[in-house]
Design an enzyme around this catalytic site. Structure first.
Site, PDB file in Angstrom:
ATOM      1  CE  LYS A  67      41.093  60.655 -63.000  1.00  0.00           C
ATOM      2  NZ  LYS A  67      41.751  59.325 -63.163  1.00  0.00           N
TER       3      LYS A  67
ATOM      4  CE  LYS B 212      52.845  60.705 -66.567  1.00  0.00           C
ATOM      5  NZ  LYS B 212      53.848  59.742 -66.373  1.00  0.00           N
ATOM      6  CG  ASP B 213      45.215  59.037 -64.153  1.00  0.00           C
ATOM      7  OD1 ASP B 213      46.280  59.296 -63.765  1.00  0.00           O
ATOM      8  OD2 ASP B 213      44.379  58.673 -63.123  1.00  0.00           O
ATOM      9  NE  ARG B 214      40.472  54.897 -72.589  1.00  0.00           N
ATOM     10  CZ  ARG B 214      39.038  55.339 -72.932  1.00  0.00           C
ATOM     11  NH1 ARG B 214      38.522  55.990 -71.665  1.00  0.00           N
ATOM     12  NH2 ARG B 214      38.749  55.308 -73.993  1.00  0.00           N
TER      13      ARG B 214
ATOM     14  CD  GLN C  34      44.226  56.328 -60.592  1.00  0.00           C
ATOM     15  OE1 GLN C  34      44.098  55.904 -59.360  1.00  0.00           O
ATOM     16  NE2 GLN C  34      44.821  57.453 -60.717  1.00  0.00           N
TER      17      GLN C  34
END
Length: 406
Positions: free
Chosen positions: A19, A76-78, A158
């Protein structure tokens, strides 16, 4: 918190960073074809660097509807590029065609049923790991995990809050009925250089609600709603109950996830198998590679060989506890481990029933292993590109954690 959890493989990790850019973490949601039977409009939403809820609220505001009218199957992931489906049960195609939101795109894909949380099969991931130190170790790690049955199915960061990992702490305090302490953590604990951190710290020092309402940024809408409610009622319990039910459940779910992670780590530490059932275990059925977490059965001295044959054929998996007031408790050695985790954290399952109604959690079971499908990787100098499919509720970061070892 996650660094204390045991790894399943003994081979050293490859190192690296994930990321670094949103494009390094691409997620595509997979939903059942049966969804496309109905009258609601279904759109594929592509977003970059947006939280799911924030993106949906912005879309709703721009097209002139309430955000509750937009259905979605999963968050969902940011810090990622994600593709997921949303539903709207009215005709908004003209408004959507005119829509211009930075880093958000909508594409009409057909008609179907209104989407709800959980209405997905899983997610396909394409993940770039940068600055890898020892890529040559990947085959050895994968082979070791193949022998042991898969990757440990830990809940990822998360679940607890990526920037402020406090959700599980708040959840435990709510479970104990310590509403004031829970409020201090939720409102007062700062993040890692986040906007509003100074206001949070000041509230933790002063407990001054009026000052907090002056200083807390407007985007901290849940925190501000709680502060207003407390000022009206002088009750932190009532202040928490002003929050939407999904937000309240995040706290309890996070504490359940924390306990599950401890159980899984303890099981690895004690050398108990994850891909082989022992008497007392609860196993979940598996259909076409997807664990059916509500379909469980108990392992006994009588059926243990039969169950392990099913596990070898991919028809069942050993599970761990999602503690709640009606979860199915293991017996024998697995049951002892469950009791130890509860005792060490000074909680019991009845506490999940004594919560205010919006927070009550019955609990359940969760498979101990992750078995990624269509797993592949490609090396390029100091980068490795991974791709794989995971069932819903399973974290790609937990797969990568076992490979990178951090």
């Amino acid at each position: 918190m996650l660094e204390e959890l045991k790894y399943l493989s003994e081979t050293p990790g490859i190192g690296g960073r994930i990321k670094v850019k949103p494009e390094d973490f691409i997620v595509r949601e997979i939903i059942p074809k049966s969804i496309f039977k109905g009258n609601c409009q279904i759109y594929l939403m592509k977003k970059r660097n947006w939280e799911t809820i924030a993106a949906i609220k912005e879309i709703a505001k721009r097209i002139g509807i309430h955000y509750s009218e937009i259905g979605f199957a999963g968050t969902k992931d940011r810090h990622a590029v994600t593709y997921q489906y949303i539903s709207v049960c009215r005709d908004v195609r003209k408004e959507v065609e005119k829509l211009k939101i930075r880093d958000v795109e909508l594409k009409f894909v057909g008609y179907g049923r209104p989407l709800k949380l959980g209405f997905l099969l899983g997610n396909f991931f394409l993940i770039r790991v940068r600055d890898v130190k020892r890529p040559e170790l990947i085959p050895k790690i994968i082979e070791e995990l193949k022998i042991k049955g898969g990757f440990p199915n830990y809940f990822g960061i998360q679940r607890f809050g990526e920037k402020r990992s406090v959700n599980h702490i708040v959840g435990k305090l709510l479970l104990e009925g310590k509403y004031e302490e829970a409020a201090e953590v939720f409102l007062g604990y700062p993040g890692n250089g986040m906007e509003g951190d100074e206001a949070r710290k000041r509230f933790l020092e002063t407990k001054d609600v009026d000052l907090a309402l002056e200083e807390f940024p407007k985007f901290l809408r849940y925190e501000r709603a709680m502060l207003y409610r407390y000022r009206e009622t002088r009750s932190w319990k009532k202040a928490f109950l002003v929050l939407p039910r999904p937000i309240l459940r995040i706290f309890i779910h996070a504490f359940q996830a924390y306990l599950f992670n401890l159980y899984l780590s303890r099981r690895i530490e004690e050398g108990l198998p994850l891909n082989e059932a022992i008497p007392g275990d609860i196993v979940v059925q598996v259909k076409r590679g997807i664990p059916l977490r509500t379909r469980t059965y108990r392992v006994t001295e009588t059926n243990v060989d039969f169950v392990n044959e099913k596990i070898k054929r991919g028809e069942a998996m050993v599970s761990g506890p999602i503690f709640g007031y009606s979860y199915r408790k293991a017996h024998g050695i697995p049951g002892r481990l469950e009791e130890e985790i509860l005792d060490e954290n000074e909680v019991n399952v009845e506490m999940f029933k004594k919560l205010p109604k919006p927070m009550r959690e019955p609990g359940g079971r969760r498979e101990l292993l992750i078995k990624p499908r269509k797993f592949a990787y490609k090396r390029k100098e100091e980068e490795v590109l991974f791709k794989f499919f995971l069932p819903k509720g399973v974290y790609a970061t937990s797969v990568l954690r076992e490979i990178t070892k951090h």
